[in-house]
Design an enzyme around this catalytic site. Structure first.
Site, mmCIF file in Angstrom:
data_model
loop_
_atom_site.group_PDB
_atom_site.id
_atom_site.type_symbol
_atom_site.label_atom_id
_atom_site.label_comp_id
_atom_site.label_asym_id
_atom_site.label_seq_id
_atom_site.Cartn_x
_atom_site.Cartn_y
_atom_site.Cartn_z
ATOM 1 N N ARG A 104 43.629 26.108 88.334
ATOM 2 C CA ARG A 104 42.291 25.998 87.776
ATOM 3 C C ARG A 104 41.633 24.763 88.357
ATOM 4 O O ARG A 104 42.147 23.647 88.205
ATOM 5 C CB ARG A 104 42.395 25.909 86.252
ATOM 6 C CG ARG A 104 41.098 26.138 85.559
ATOM 7 C CD ARG A 104 41.332 26.326 84.065
ATOM 8 N NE ARG A 104 40.056 26.335 83.382
ATOM 9 C CZ ARG A 104 39.377 25.244 83.102
ATOM 10 N NH1 ARG A 104 39.857 24.073 83.403
ATOM 11 N NH2 ARG A 104 38.204 25.328 82.499
ATOM 12 N N THR A 108 35.047 22.822 89.243
ATOM 13 C CA THR A 108 34.217 24.033 89.149
ATOM 14 C C THR A 108 34.573 24.884 87.928
ATOM 15 O O THR A 108 33.857 25.841 87.614
ATOM 16 C CB THR A 108 34.407 24.906 90.398
ATOM 17 O OG1 THR A 108 35.787 25.288 90.473
ATOM 18 C CG2 THR A 108 34.031 24.167 91.678
ATOM 19 N N ASP A 200 53.180 22.391 77.759
ATOM 20 C CA ASP A 200 53.010 22.924 79.118
ATOM 21 C C ASP A 200 54.217 23.783 79.461
ATOM 22 O O ASP A 200 55.334 23.274 79.634
ATOM 23 C CB ASP A 200 52.864 21.763 80.113
ATOM 24 C CG ASP A 200 52.525 22.279 81.501
ATOM 25 O OD1 ASP A 200 53.301 23.100 82.037
ATOM 26 O OD2 ASP A 200 51.477 21.902 82.039
ATOM 27 N N ASP A 203 56.159 22.902 82.740
ATOM 28 C CA ASP A 203 56.974 21.687 82.594
ATOM 29 C C ASP A 203 58.216 21.957 81.761
ATOM 30 O O ASP A 203 59.300 21.451 82.050
ATOM 31 C CB ASP A 203 56.156 20.563 81.937
ATOM 32 C CG ASP A 203 55.206 19.899 82.921
ATOM 33 O OD1 ASP A 203 55.433 20.023 84.141
ATOM 34 O OD2 ASP A 203 54.242 19.266 82.465
HETATM 35 N N1 URA Z 1 49.321 26.581 79.915
HETATM 36 C C1 URA Z 1 50.381 26.008 79.302
HETATM 37 O O1 URA Z 1 51.411 25.809 79.916
HETATM 38 N N2 URA Z 1 50.255 25.669 78.012
HETATM 39 C C2 URA Z 1 49.146 25.854 77.304
HETATM 40 O O2 URA Z 1 49.111 25.527 76.123
HETATM 41 C C3 URA Z 1 48.055 26.460 77.962
HETATM 42 C C4 URA Z 1 48.169 26.809 79.265
#
Ligand code: URA
Length: 209
Positions: A104, A108, A200, A203
């Site tokens: 992302r 933009t 995430d 991660d």
């Molecule tokens: N991507 C992720 O890894 N976690 C989120 O909460 C949103 C998008």
């Protein structure tokens, strides 16, 4: 939303609770994601067509059923979706696997694809797209655009946790697509993370934080 199916099976729900837990480490997180993906894939493939065949058992001829018709491909979205593939392939070993990488662009605010490698016969396959989180939906919408441009006619999305905003974005851009999700959370925060979510996902799968 009629195109959204929540996979409410108790085993899926229990395992989703475990991956939400901040104390669940990468090894367990990966294994659980793979197990959840396998169980969700069982539900997402409920409508695969069958045909009747006859075969010889040790006792007699049995009229029985095998999967027929169109073949299947799985398309994980890099990178978190990779953790879902192992469980899915355990259920459908003959599935081919494509990969789509999208990030992302914060300036933009659009989804930019940087990698796309699909099976050569993708247009002849039913495709299940896999990603752990469906947040804004921009990545999922872009992925479906790419698959439709490649000629795919039957696409489903499988995500473990979705935000209402993401589900609405996908439904608005692609009302023909069914979305299988394990849980619908409250909202996105200012950083576009799903709340309460699980953090995430990339991660947590790869231990990069
Ligand atoms: N991507 C992720 O890894 N976690 C989120 O909460 C949103 C998008």
């Amino acid at each position: 939303m009629k195109n959204v199916k929540i996979t409410g099976h108790p085993l899926i729900q229990h395992k989703i609770s475990l991956i939400r837990d901040v104390n669940t480490g990468s090894k367990d997180f990966r294994e659980l994601v793979s197990e959840i993906a396998m169980l969700m894939c069982y539900e997402a493939t409920h409508d695969l067509p069958l045909k009747e065949v006859e075969l010889q058992t040790p006792l007699s001829i049995a009229k029985t059923k095998v999967i027929s018709g169109r073949k299947v491909a799985f398309v994980p979205i890099l990178r978190a979706g990779l953790a879902m593939v192992e469980g899915m392939v355990r259920l459908v070993p003959a599935a081919k696997i494509g990969h789509i990488g999208i990030f992302r662009d914060d300036k933009t605010k659009t989804a930019v694809d940087y990698y796309c490698k699909l099976p050569f016969d993708i247009a002849e396959r039913d495709v299940i797209v896999a990603d752990i989180m469906l947040a804004t939906g921009s990545t999922a919408v872009k992925t479906i655009n790419l698959l439709k441009e490649a000629g795919v006619g039957n696409i489903k999305i499988m995500c473990i946790i979705a935000a209402p905003e993401g589900l609405e974005a996908v439904a608005a851009a692609h009302p023909d697509i069914e979305i299988y999700c394990g849980a619908i959370d409250e909202r996105l925060d200012d950083n576009l993370y799903i709340v309460p979510g699980l953090g995430d996902a990339g991660d947590r799968v790869f231990g990069t934080k």
